[in-house]
Write an enzyme that holds these catalytic residues in place. Structure first.
Site, PDB file in Angstrom:
ATOM      1  N   LYS A   1       0.801  -1.230   0.000  1.00 18.91           N
ATOM      2  CA  LYS A   1       0.000   0.000   0.000  1.00 18.91           C
ATOM      3  C   LYS A   1       0.831   1.276   0.000  1.00 18.91           C
ATOM      4  CE  LYS A   1      -4.477  -1.473   1.723  1.00 18.91           C
ATOM      5  NZ  LYS A   1      -4.344  -2.930   1.974  1.00 18.91           N
TER       6      LYS A   1
ATOM      7  N   GLU B   1     -10.184   7.337   3.666  1.00 22.32           N
ATOM      8  CA  GLU B   1     -11.010   6.446   4.467  1.00 22.32           C
ATOM      9  C   GLU B   1     -10.282   5.121   4.581  1.00 22.32           C
ATOM     10  OE1 GLU B   1     -12.245   6.951   1.220  1.00 22.32           O
ATOM     11  OE2 GLU B   1     -11.988   4.904   0.483  1.00 22.32           O
TER      12      GLU B   1
ATOM     13  N   SER C   1       1.643  -9.813  -1.160  1.00 23.52           N
ATOM     14  CA  SER C   1       1.260  -8.421  -0.951  1.00 23.52           C
ATOM     15  C   SER C   1       1.561  -7.861   0.432  1.00 23.52           C
ATOM     16  CB  SER C   1      -0.227  -8.234  -1.268  1.00 23.52           C
ATOM     17  OG  SER C   1      -1.027  -9.079  -0.469  1.00 23.52           O
TER      18      SER C   1
HETATM   19  C1  LIG Z   1      -5.176  -3.926   1.450  1.00 23.89           C
HETATM   20  C2  LIG Z   1      -4.490  -5.193   1.137  1.00 23.89           C
HETATM   21  C3  LIG Z   1      -4.877  -6.010   0.045  1.00 23.89           C
HETATM   22  C4  LIG Z   1      -6.067  -5.698  -0.814  1.00 23.89           C
HETATM   23  O1  LIG Z   1      -6.011  -4.506  -1.526  1.00 23.89           O
HETATM   24  P1  LIG Z   1      -5.754  -4.449  -3.094  1.00 23.89           P
HETATM   25  O2  LIG Z   1      -6.038  -3.047  -3.452  1.00 23.89           O
HETATM   26  O3  LIG Z   1      -6.690  -5.418  -3.752  1.00 23.89           O
HETATM   27  O4  LIG Z   1      -4.337  -4.845  -3.318  1.00 23.89           O
HETATM   28  C5  LIG Z   1      -4.145  -7.147  -0.219  1.00 23.89           C
HETATM   29  N1  LIG Z   1      -3.099  -7.524   0.554  1.00 23.89           N
HETATM   30  C6  LIG Z   1      -2.702  -6.784   1.613  1.00 23.89           C
HETATM   31  C7  LIG Z   1      -1.549  -7.241   2.420  1.00 23.89           C
HETATM   32  C8  LIG Z   1      -3.385  -5.606   1.949  1.00 23.89           C
HETATM   33  O5  LIG Z   1      -2.994  -4.881   3.006  1.00 23.89           O
END
Ligand SMILES: *Cc1c(COP(=O)(O)O)cnc(C)c1O
Length: 395
Positions: free
Chosen positions: A91, A113, A379
């Site tokens: 993020k 938000e 992610s």
């Molecule tokens: C917020 C988040 C997501 C989902 O958000 P996307 O916009 O779909 O990437 C996925 N993995 C993690 C670790 C997150 O914090």
């Protein structure tokens, strides 16, 4: 030649996208639309963005060949380690980029938000870094559920404002943020956390997350001699980490793209967030996309064990990737995600975020050939999910 997977000048991917906003927001959105590409493509922006990604965020993140995971499922499975970024997920790539854009536009006040609080923390972090006022709208119910992230935001100097209307969750926080933006059109920048919202946000956020596949290309070339894998897998909430991992492969038709949604307690259980399977065309958060809605067009509350995938729609790029069959949409249940998280931890010594675990969970549902090169976008890290992991820990 312009790719059909790039937003057109009105922000459309096929039939999806656009800017469905109240009249009162028009000037704010127009200002951003008129300036974002010029800023992103400027040398000064690129220099500062790349510098911060390197020295502050810790990029490039490694591309790691996971030997025991590969042995278990076949093929060569690489993990793109977004979990090693500062603040623990992808993020921050986006919030760093947008805070620089906000500064360039002369904005003094940042609003956002947040549902689970992850985007709120990433926003509060860059506001501290840039010494800008930060106001985070968050559903009252979510404030209670996500106390550690609320504490982080406050420690970082942000003001957390409870949204007390409706179900007191993410969509109510979104409404509050929009209302606040309408009331402060001159000095305020609205920092959106995924590839959602009115044009230009989906395109802007995709470009800021594209650093993920930019790095995968050269890193994979170092590993294998080729820039392209056979398959890229990423989880989808709004779709930003997937957009970043797919971005530079969208026009490479021989690279298979797999997007993984949260099936909660099961796609047809009524407790799910599998938008591509359950959603229909409608307008959500200012763009035309697919979303989970009832017969009256009211948004259905999504459910997933992972707060980051608990979103009733997907961004317009993903709605188009789904409709055009450019990406394959799969899903994983809560239990499958938990199993995948424990498995990665034991096989590779990496505790993934619950969101990420959904992407890992589809490895067991695929037919993987011996030479197949697969990149899974890792992610985020699992520290924030420890409470849930502890509850599900078997000796
Ligand atoms: C917020 C988040 C997501 C989902 O958000 P996307 O916009 O779909 O990437 C996925 N993995 C993690 C670790 C997150 O914090």
């Amino acid at each position: 030649m312009k790719s059909k997977f790039q937003a057109d000048k009105n922000g459309y991917y096929g039939q999806f996208g656009g800017a469905f906003i109240p009249e009162l927001l028009y000037s704010n959105v127009k200002e951003l639309e008129d300036n974002y590409l010029k800023i992103i493509e400027s040398e000064a922006f690129q220099k500062e963005y790349k510098y911060l990604l390197k020295d502050y965020v810790g990029r490039p993140t490694p591309l790691y060949l996971a030997p025991r995971l590969s042995e278990k499922y076949g093929g060569h499975i690489y993990l793109k380690r977004e979990d090693l970024n500062h603040t623990g997920a992808h993020k921050v790539n986006n919030t760093i980029g947008q805070i620089l854009i906000a500064k360039q536009l002369g904005k003094k006040r940042i609003i956002a938000e947040t549902g689970a609080g992850q985007h709120g923390v990433a926003t509060a972090t860059v506001c501290a870094l840039m010494d800008l006022e930060c106001i985070i709208f968050m559903g009252e119910v979510d404030i209670k559920r996500q106390a550690p992230n609320v504490a982080r935001m406050k420690m970082l100097g942000a003001k957390v404002v409870p949204a007390k209307s409706g179900s007191k969750t993410l969509k109510d926080a979104t409404n509050e943020a929009m209302r606040n933006w309408i009331g402060n059109p001159k000095d305020t920048y609205y920092l959106i956390g995924s590839v959602v919202g009115p044009h230009p946000y989906p395109d802007m956020v995709a470009r800021l997350q594209a650093i993920i596949s930019e790095e995968i290309k050269w890193q994979l070339k170092e590993h294998t001699g080729k820039e392209n894998p056979d398959t890229v897998i990423a989880c989808v909430g709004g779709g930003s980490n997937a957009a970043g991992a797919f971005y530079h492969y969208l026009d490479e038709e021989n690279v298979e793209l797999i997007a993984v949604e949260a099936a909660g307690l099961g796609v047809d259980s009524g407790e799910s967030a599998a938008t591509s399977r359950l959603g229909e065309v409608g307008v959500l958060h200012g763009s035309k996309t697919i979303l989970m809605q009832d017969e009256y067009g009211q948004v259905i509350e999504p459910y997933s064990i992972s707060a980051g995938l608990d979103y009733p729609g997907i961004g317009p790029l993903h709605a188009f990737l789904n409709e055009s069959d450019r990406a394959i949409f799969m899903n994983a249940t809560d239990q499958e995600a938990l199993d995948a998280a424990f498995e990665l931890t034991r096989l590779e010594g990496i505790i993934p975020a619950l969101e990420t675990a959904h992407a890992l969970a589809v490895l067991g549902k695929m037919k993987i050939s011996k030479d197949q090169v697969i990149v899974v976008n890792l992610s985020g890290r699992g520290d924030k999910d420890l409470e849930i992991y502890i509850k599900n820990l078997k000796e």
